[in-house]
Design a protein around this motif. Structure first.
Motif, PDB file in Angstrom:
ATOM      1  N   ASP A 193      12.358  26.641 -20.112  1.00  0.00           N
ATOM      2  CA  ASP A 193      11.143  26.244 -19.611  1.00  0.00           C
ATOM      3  C   ASP A 193      11.357  27.213 -18.136  1.00  0.00           C
ATOM      4  N   ASP A 194      12.482  27.269 -17.592  1.00  0.00           N
ATOM      5  CA  ASP A 194      12.802  28.009 -16.261  1.00  0.00           C
ATOM      6  C   ASP A 194      12.439  29.548 -16.501  1.00  0.00           C
ATOM      7  N   ILE A 195      12.900  29.982 -17.831  1.00  0.00           N
ATOM      8  CA  ILE A 195      12.645  31.334 -18.062  1.00  0.00           C
ATOM      9  C   ILE A 195      11.272  31.760 -18.523  1.00  0.00           C
ATOM     10  N   ASN A 196      10.527  30.833 -19.076  1.00  0.00           N
ATOM     11  CA  ASN A 196       9.175  31.170 -19.343  1.00  0.00           C
ATOM     12  C   ASN A 196       8.463  30.947 -17.934  1.00  0.00           C
ATOM     13  N   LEU A 197       8.704  30.109 -17.276  1.00  0.00           N
ATOM     14  CA  LEU A 197       8.021  30.157 -15.974  1.00  0.00           C
ATOM     15  C   LEU A 197       8.427  31.380 -15.129  1.00  0.00           C
ATOM     16  N   TYR A 198       9.488  31.725 -15.045  1.00  0.00           N
ATOM     17  CA  TYR A 198       9.991  32.888 -14.451  1.00  0.00           C
ATOM     18  C   TYR A 198       9.117  34.308 -14.739  1.00  0.00           C
ATOM     19  N   GLY A 199       8.798  34.508 -16.220  1.00  0.00           N
ATOM     20  CA  GLY A 199       8.163  35.485 -16.655  1.00  0.00           C
ATOM     21  C   GLY A 199       6.594  35.388 -16.742  1.00  0.00           C
ATOM     22  N   SER A 200       6.236  34.125 -16.264  1.00  0.00           N
ATOM     23  CA  SER A 200       4.749  33.986 -16.326  1.00  0.00           C
ATOM     24  C   SER A 200       3.832  34.311 -14.821  1.00  0.00           C
ATOM     25  N   SER A 201       2.679  34.441 -14.949  1.00  0.00           N
ATOM     26  CA  SER A 201       1.786  34.855 -13.916  1.00  0.00           C
ATOM     27  C   SER A 201       1.777  33.837 -12.853  1.00  0.00           C
ATOM     28  N   ASP A 202       2.279  32.551 -13.172  1.00  0.00           N
ATOM     29  CA  ASP A 202       2.346  31.472 -12.359  1.00  0.00           C
ATOM     30  C   ASP A 202       3.394  31.369 -11.455  1.00  0.00           C
ATOM     31  N   TYR A 203       4.545  32.291 -11.779  1.00  0.00           N
ATOM     32  CA  TYR A 203       5.814  32.087 -10.930  1.00  0.00           C
ATOM     33  C   TYR A 203       5.377  32.302  -9.617  1.00  0.00           C
TER      34      TYR A 203
END
Length: 218
Positions: A193-203
């Motif tokens: 989940d952390d990785i996906n958040l890191y790569g998202s536009s919401d980071y």
């Protein structure tokens, strides 16, 4: 952007991709960083490129590789255990049936900015974590340049260092070498989940104070 997982024993099936991987590693690590690594004909291949190795790659639309990382089972193939055991100072074993080790991590987005590099890292690391979860692994570990620690902590506060930084021999532009250290990530949905958040536009921008606990040895 496509992600692929290929295995060392599939060299005949994916020879074109293996050629790209080894050529890219030569350009980045031998020519770019000046590391003294075994190479031939513009390809960087070492003793950990075995049938057991697993390669994660991300591909651009034209089929060229944007990112690449190799994972090996530490029970048989561990750079940390073989060459850098002194980096482990917290009593854990660098080898184990539930531990894989990543090496030769490369991301090269076409347009290099902080945002594109961040997203390229996430595109490569998310499939790696998904694969580790599918295989029921416990940890994956890596040896990094100590200056890169903050970037791993930025991806997930679950980053755990295995010991203090120690000197290593360097390449061009690193007189006398630099400093390296070993770290682990637990294989968990929280890290994914952390990785996906890191790569998202919401980071949101990384706040090092939030992740200070990651610097303790566990």
């Amino acid at each position: 952007m496509e992600a692929m997982v290929i295995y060392g024993h599939e060299h005949g099936k994916y020879s074109a991709y293996f050629d790209q991987i080894f050529r890219l590693r030569y350009e980045v690590f031998v020519r770019g960083r000046g590391w003294s690594l075994p190479s031939r004909g513009g390809l960087e291949v070492d003793q950990y490129d075995t049938d057991e190795a697993v390669y994660f790659i991300t591909l651009r639309d034209d089929g060229s590789i944007e990112g690449s990382v190799r994972a090996t089972p530490t029970a048989h193939s561990s750079l940390l255990a073989d060459y850098f055991p002194h980096l482990v100072e917290n009593g854990v074993s660098p080898r184990g049936p539930g531990i894989f080790e990543t090496t030769r991590f490369i991301v090269q987005p076409t347009r290099r900015t902080r945002e594109t590099v961040r997203k390229a890292k996430a595109r490569l690391l998310a499939p790696l974590l998904e694969w580790c979860l599918e295989k029921g692994l416990v940890h994956f570990q890596t040896v990094i340049d100590a200056s890169a620690l903050a970037s791993y902590v930025e991806i997930t506060p679950h980053t755990r260092i295995l010991g203090l930084a120690h000197p290593f021999g360097g390449g061009r532009g690193v007189p006398g070498g630099g400093e390296c250290m070993a770290l682990r990530w637990p294989v968990s949905t929280d890290v994914l989940d952390d990785i996906n958040l890191y790569g998202s536009s919401d980071y949101a921008k990384f706040d090092p104070a939030v992740s200070a606990t990651a610097l303790s040895m566990h």
